[in-house]
Design a protein around this motif. Structure first.
Motif: not given
Lengths: 339, 300
Positions: A58, A66, A68, A255, A259, A295-296, A298-299, A302-304, A306
Motif C-alpha cells: 500500500w 501517490g 491512494v 492504511i 500512516l 480509525g482514530a 489513522a485520522l 494523517s492530520l498531525f 502525516p
C-alpha cells in the motif's frame, strides 16, 4: 558519485550498511524460524509477515506512487479466490498459492489502463467499486457457494506442523521478494520517475517520464503483493468466505500501518506492521473499540504526523536504514542529510 | 407490466441517489475533497433522527428541524478541525483522514447501537407504504415521490443559491481560485466552512430519507458513499442536475438487474458505472483531465 564543489552525493552511509547487514542476518535467523519458534509463534510470525507485505504494497502505491486506493481488498480477495480455483483445477496446493498472485497480476494489467486514468479521490473510490464488483462476481461462482464460502481442501492433505512451516516459509519468501522488489524499483530510474509523477504528473511528463507505464508498473506490483497477502491468508485460515476476504477492513489495516509507520518512507510500513501486529495481539480481543482506535489513529496521524513515526524520526535525525534516496554530504563537516 | 413498474421504481430510487449524492458533489465541487466519511455521516444522521423520533415519539420530519442545524454545525467543525488541516498537507491527505473518520464513526455507531437494523418507517405511519396505482401495473409510492421531490428541491435550491446569493457567489469564487477571492475581500476560510456546513446539512436530510425508505445498520455507510459516487460519475454533466440523471440511470439499472437475478441489483449498478466510465474514456480520447472535469466542476 560527486555533486558540486564541496558536496558529495551518497546513497549508503555506515549506518545503513550496518542496518542492511543486520537485516540480512535477521532474515537468515528467521529462515530457520519453524525449527525453534514453536507452533504458536510460527503462526503469529506468519501473520506479521503478511502484514508487512500489505503495508509495503500500500505504501508503494500511495506513498511513492501517490495513488491512494481504498480497494486493495479486491486483489486480496481475488488472490485467495484464484488459489482456490487453481487448486480445484488440479494444481498442487502450494503451487496454486504461488501462481494465484501472478494470475491476479495479469488481470490487473487491463484494469490499470482503466483505473489509472482516474485522479485522486476518483481513483480511491473507483477501486472500491471495483472491489465490490469483484466480490459480487466471485459470489456468482458455484464453487464458492455464495457467502457460505469454501475451503482450500487440498491443504488438509498436509500434516498441521508441515503446513505451518510451509506457510511460514512461503510468507517469508514472498515478503522478502516483494520488499526487495520495491527496494530495487525505488532505487532504479523507476523510483525517481514514480515520485516525480506523484509530486507533479504534468511536470514529470514534460521531462520525459513515461507516466502511464510507470504508474502501471507500481499498480500491478501492488496488485500482485496484495493478492499474495490474500493467498497467504488463505493458506493460514484454509476457509474462504468472500465477505471476509473482500472486506474493506484489509485496506483499513494497510492504511493504518502505513500512516502510523510512515507514508512515503521505506522503513515506515515495516515499523507500522510491527506496531499494528502488537496492537492487534493485545487489543484485538476488545472488539469494536479496537477498530474505533484504529480509525482514530489513522485520522490523527494523517492530520498531525502525516509522515508517520519513521518519517518524523528520519526528518529529525536524517537516518535511512534502507536507503532508497540520496544524501548530500558537505565535505568540510558532516551535514544534514537530504533524501 | 413488471418492466415498466421496475423502470418507474428505478427512477424514484434515482431520486434518493441524487439526494445522497448532493452533499458529496457539493463538497467536491467547492472544497475539492472526496469525503470518504460521507455515507457514514448520512447513517449517523439517520441514527440521530431515529433517537429523537424513538424517544419522544416525534415525526422524523420534526426531528430533522433539530438535526439539520446540528449537522450543519458538525460540518463547520469538520471543516475547521479536519479538512482544512488535511488539505494543507496535500491533496491525498483528506482521503486518509476522512477514511479514518469513516472507520471511527461506523464502529462508534456499532458500539452505541449494536448490530440491529433500524428503520424510521414505523415513525411515519401510512406514508411508508401508501401508494397510487397509475395503471399498467405501475404504482407510485408516496414516500418515493416525496424523496424525489425533496431531491429536486434540494438540487434546485442549491443551484439557485450558488447562482443568486452573495454567499453562493463567494463560494463559486473561492472554489475557482481561493487566493484571488481573498484579494477581493472574501474570507475563504469562512466560505469553505460555510460550504462544508451546507454539504453536511444536506447529508442529514439524505440520511433521514435513507432511514425512512429502508433499514440501516452501523455499517450501511460505505454502500451509500459508493452509490452517491456512482451517481455523480455516471451523471457527470457538470451540474447538480447531472447528478440527478446519474442517480436515475443507476436506480433504473439496479432495478432492471434485480429482475434478471436476485444478485443482479448491485452487479448491474456497478456494471453501468464502469460502462459509462469506459464510454467516457473512449469519447474523451487521451486527455484525462476532460474526463472527470465533470465531477471536478460540479456543482458550478
Amino acid at each position: 558519485m560527486s555533486g558540486g564543489p564541496g558536496i558529495v552525493v551518497q546513497r549508503w552511509s555506515p549506518l545503513s550498511i550496518g542496518a542492511m547487514s543486520c537485516l540480512g542476518a535477521l532474515l537468515v535467523l528467521l529462515a530457520f524460524g519453524p525449527f525453534y519458534l514453536g507452533p504458536y509463534l510460527t503462526d503469529r510470525l506468519t501473520t506479521l509477515l503478511i502484514y508487512v507485505i500489505m503495508a509495503a504494497m500500500w505504501n508503494a502505491l500511495a506513498g511513492y506512487g501517490g495513488l491512494v486506493s481504498v480497494g486493495q481488498q479486491a486483489f486480496f480477495g481475488l488472490g485467495a479466490y484464484a488459489a482456490i480455483r487453481l487448486s480445484h483445477a488440479g494444481l498442487e496446493a502450494y503451487l496454486a498459492l504461488i501462481l494465484a498472485p501472478l494470475l491476479v497480476g495479469l488481470v490487473s494489467v487491463p484494469l490499470s489502463t482503466f483505473a489509472l486514468r482516474l485522479q485522486g479521490g476518483e481513483f480511491a473510490i473507483g477501486m472500491w467499486v471495483f472491489a465490490e464488483l469483484a466480490h459480487l462476481l466471485v459470489n456468482l461462482d458455484g464453487l464458492v457457494q455464495g457467502e457460505t464460502g469454501t475451503s482450500l481442501i487440498a491443504l488438509s492433505a498436509f500434516a498441521p506442523d508441515t503446513r505451518r512451516a510451509l506457510n511460514y516459509w512461503l510468507a517469508l519468501a514472498v515478503m522478502t521478494v516483494l520488499v526487495a522488489a520495491v527496494f530495487l524499483l525505488l532505487r532504479s530510474r523507476v523510483g525517481a520517475s514514480i515520485q516525480a509523477i506523484r509530486d507533479n504528473q504534468e511536470a514529470a511528463a514534460s521531462v520525459g517520464v513515461r507516466v502511464m507505464a510507470t504508474k502501471c508498473l507500481i499498480f500491478v506490483l501492488a496488485a500482485v503483493g496484495c493478492a499474495a497477502a490474500g493467498a497467504l491468508t488463505l493458506a493460514t485460515l484454509i476457509s474462504f468466505q468472500p465477505k471476509t476476504y473482500f472486506s474493506v477492513q484489509w485496506t483499513a489495516y494497510m492504511i493504518f500501518m502505513t500512516l502510523v509507520g510512515g507514508l512515503g518512507t521505506f522503513e515506515g510500513p515495516v515499523l507500522g506492521a510491527v506496531i499494528f501486529f502488537a496492537i492487534e495481539t493485545f487489543f484485538g480481543g476488545s472488539g469494536v473499540w479496537y477498530l474505533v482506535g484504529l480509525g482514530a489513529c489513522a485520522l490523527l496521524f494523517s492530520l498531525f504526523l502525516p509522515r508517520g513515526i519513521w518519517g518524523a524520526l528520519r526528518d529529525r535525525f536524517g537516518i535511512a536504514l534502507m536507503p532508497v534516496g540520496y544524501r548530500l554530504q558537505f565535505r568540510p563537516r558532516a551535514g544534514k542529510a537530504a533524501t | 407490466m413488471i418492466w415498466a413498474d421496475q423502470i418507474v421504481q428505478g427512477i424514484f430510487l434515482g431520486g434518493y441517489y441524487a439526494l445522497i449524492a448532493c452533499g458529496l458533489s457539493f463538497m467536491f465541487g467547492v472544497l475539492r475533497i472526496i469525503n470518504l466519511a460521507h455515507g457514514s455521516i448520512a447513517v449517523l444522521s439517520a441514527y440521530l433522527v431515529w433517537m429523537l423520533a424513538d424517544r419522544w415519539n416525534v415525526s422524523p420530519f420534526l426531528a430533522l428541524v433539530a438535526i439539520v442545524p446540528a449537522m450543519a454545525a458538525a460540518g463547520w467543525l469538520l471543516q475547521r478541525t479536519v479538512l482544512e488541516r488535511s488539505l494543507r498537507s496535500g491533496a491525498l491527505t483528506p482521503l486518509l483522514s476522512t477514511f479514518g473518520l469513516a472507520v471511527m464513526l461506523d464502529n462508534l455507531l456499532f458500539e452505541k447501537f449494536g448490530a440491529d437494523t433500524r428503520s424510521l418507517a414505523p415513525n411515519i405511519g401510512d406514508l411508508a407504504f401508501n401508494s397510487w396505482t397509475v395503471g399498467g401495473g405501475v404504482t407510485i409510492g408516496q414516500l418515493a415521490l416525496l424523496t424525489f421531490g425533496v431531491a429536486l428541491a434540494l438540487l434546485g435550491g442549491l443551484q439557485l443559491f450558488l447562482n443568486r446569493t452573495p454567499l453562493g457567489r463567494a463560494i463559486r469564487a473561492t472554489a475557482e481560485d481561493a487566493d484571488t477571492a481573498e484579494l477581493v475581500g472574501i474570507d475563504s476560510r469562512r466560505v469553505y466552512a460555510a460550504a462544508a456546513a451546507i454539504a453536511i446539512a444536506t447529508v442529514a436530510i439524505a440520511g433521514t430519507f435513507l432511514g425512512m425508505r429502508a433499514t440501516f445498520d452501523p455499517y450501511t455507510g460505505p454502500a451509500q458513499l459508493i452509490f452517491a459516487f456512482e451517481a455523480i460519475v455516471i451523471g457527470g454533466t457538470g451540474s447538480l442536475w447531472g447528478t440527478l440523471i446519474g442517480g436515475i440511470v443507476l436506480g433504473v439499472a439496479q432495478n432492471l438487474g434485480s429482475q434478471v437475478s436476485p444478485r443482479g441489483f448491485l452487479i448491474a449498478g456497478h456494471a453501468v458505472f464502469f460502462v459509462v466510465l469506459a464510454a467516457r474514456f473512449v469519447l474523451a480520447g487521451r486527455d484525462p483531465r476532460t474526463l472527470f472535469g465533470a465531477l471536478r466542476r460540479a456543482p458550478i
